[in-house]
Design a protein around this motif. Structure first.
Motif, short mmCIF file in Angstrom:
data_model
loop_
_atom_site.label_atom_id
_atom_site.label_comp_id
_atom_site.label_asym_id
_atom_site.label_seq_id
_atom_site.Cartn_x
_atom_site.Cartn_y
_atom_site.Cartn_z
N UNK A 44 -33.87 7.85 -20.00
CA UNK A 44 -34.02 6.60 -20.76
C UNK A 44 -34.09 6.90 -22.25
N UNK A 45 -34.87 7.91 -22.62
CA UNK A 45 -34.96 8.30 -24.03
C UNK A 45 -33.59 8.73 -24.55
N UNK A 46 -32.84 9.50 -23.76
CA UNK A 46 -31.51 9.95 -24.17
C UNK A 46 -30.55 8.78 -24.32
N UNK A 47 -30.65 7.81 -23.43
CA UNK A 47 -29.78 6.63 -23.52
C UNK A 47 -30.09 5.85 -24.79
N UNK A 48 -31.37 5.65 -25.07
CA UNK A 48 -31.76 4.90 -26.27
C UNK A 48 -31.33 5.64 -27.53
N UNK A 49 -31.67 6.93 -27.62
CA UNK A 49 -31.34 7.68 -28.84
C UNK A 49 -29.84 7.85 -28.99
N UNK A 50 -29.13 8.07 -27.89
CA UNK A 50 -27.67 8.20 -27.95
C UNK A 50 -27.00 6.91 -28.39
N UNK A 51 -27.49 5.79 -27.88
CA UNK A 51 -26.94 4.49 -28.26
C UNK A 51 -27.18 4.20 -29.74
N UNK A 62 -20.17 11.49 -24.38
CA UNK A 62 -20.35 12.32 -23.18
C UNK A 62 -21.84 12.43 -22.83
N UNK A 63 -22.66 12.65 -23.85
CA UNK A 63 -24.11 12.74 -23.62
C UNK A 63 -24.67 11.45 -23.07
N UNK A 64 -24.17 10.33 -23.57
CA UNK A 64 -24.62 9.02 -23.08
C UNK A 64 -24.22 8.82 -21.62
N UNK A 65 -23.00 9.20 -21.26
CA UNK A 65 -22.55 9.08 -19.86
C UNK A 65 -23.39 9.97 -18.94
N UNK A 66 -23.71 11.17 -19.39
CA UNK A 66 -24.52 12.09 -18.59
C UNK A 66 -25.94 11.53 -18.43
N UNK A 67 -26.49 10.94 -19.49
CA UNK A 67 -27.83 10.37 -19.41
C UNK A 67 -27.88 9.21 -18.41
N UNK A 68 -26.84 8.39 -18.40
CA UNK A 68 -26.77 7.29 -17.43
C UNK A 68 -26.66 7.84 -16.01
N UNK A 69 -25.87 8.90 -15.84
CA UNK A 69 -25.74 9.53 -14.52
C UNK A 69 -27.09 10.12 -14.07
N UNK A 70 -27.81 10.76 -14.98
CA UNK A 70 -29.10 11.34 -14.62
C UNK A 70 -30.13 10.27 -14.29
N UNK A 71 -30.10 9.14 -15.01
CA UNK A 71 -30.99 8.02 -14.69
C UNK A 71 -30.70 7.50 -13.29
N UNK A 72 -29.44 7.31 -12.99
CA UNK A 72 -29.04 6.85 -11.65
C UNK A 72 -29.47 7.86 -10.59
N UNK A 73 -29.26 9.14 -10.87
CA UNK A 73 -29.63 10.19 -9.91
C UNK A 73 -31.14 10.21 -9.68
N UNK A 74 -31.92 10.08 -10.74
CA UNK A 74 -33.38 10.07 -10.60
C UNK A 74 -33.86 8.92 -9.74
N UNK A 75 -33.27 7.76 -9.94
CA UNK A 75 -33.64 6.58 -9.14
C UNK A 75 -33.23 6.79 -7.68
#
Length: 174
Positions: A55-62, A82-95
């Motif tokens: 979530x922090x990576x998504x916010x800071x990347x955005x 790319x970092x934003x896409x990976x952060x979204x993937x990691x958020x989805x994976x964590x959930x």
């Protein structure tokens, strides 16, 4: 007489199902559970950390992409997306892993491998820029700092991958 395990209705000792709720009753060894229960606290903590960092990576990347912070280096915008896409993937994976889904572990692994590649690419891309900012004055150069930080961050990424793939965590996911 024994009680139904589902509704509590009284049944004969040799009953194989409850006539009231139609729930199958185990025959013998009722006190033993066929599946051992594993502690999922460690997995939950890892998932919590992953979700917070994502979530922090998504916010800071955005914010970085919106502000269009310009570095005099070609390719930084691609790294940002790319970092934003990976952060979204990691958020989805964590959930997904919090919900005990094995596909979350696979998604996290792919995202983590992509993040390692992005980290290495960023370090290589930024080394020249860092040398211009911090010329080698006999101590340590800017590119050396970039490479050292890339190694440390990659090490942390690999440690998290190993912790997720520990047998106890892997066993909890289906």
């Amino acid at each position: 007489m024994k009680q139904c395990k589902h509704c509590g209705n009284m049944l004969a000792n040799d009953a194989t199902y409850c006539y009231a709720c139609n729930t199958p009753q185990t025959v013998g060894f009722e006190e033993f559970d066929s599946k051992p229960k594993y502690n999922d606290t460690f997995l939950k903590v890892l998932c919590g950390i992953t979700i917070v960092v994502a979530v922090f990576s998504i916010i800071s990347g955005t914010v970085s992409l919106i502000k269009d912070s310009r570095l005099p280096i070609d390719g930084m915008k691609v790294i940002g997306y790319s970092g934003l896409a990976v952060a979204i993937a990691k958020l989805t994976a964590g959930i997904l892993m919090l919900r005990k889904k094995l596909k979350g572990l696979y998604l996290y692994t792919l995202a983590q491998i992509a993040l390692i590649a992005i980290q290495i690419y960023t370090a290589v891309l930024m080394s020249g820029y860092m040398n211009a900012l911090m010329p080698d004055n006999g101590m340590i150069s800017g590119s050396s700092i970039m490479m050292i930080s890339a190694v440390i961050v990659t090490f942390v990424y690999i440690i998290f991958l190993i912790m997720y793939w520990l047998p106890n965590n892997r066993r909890l996911l289906s």
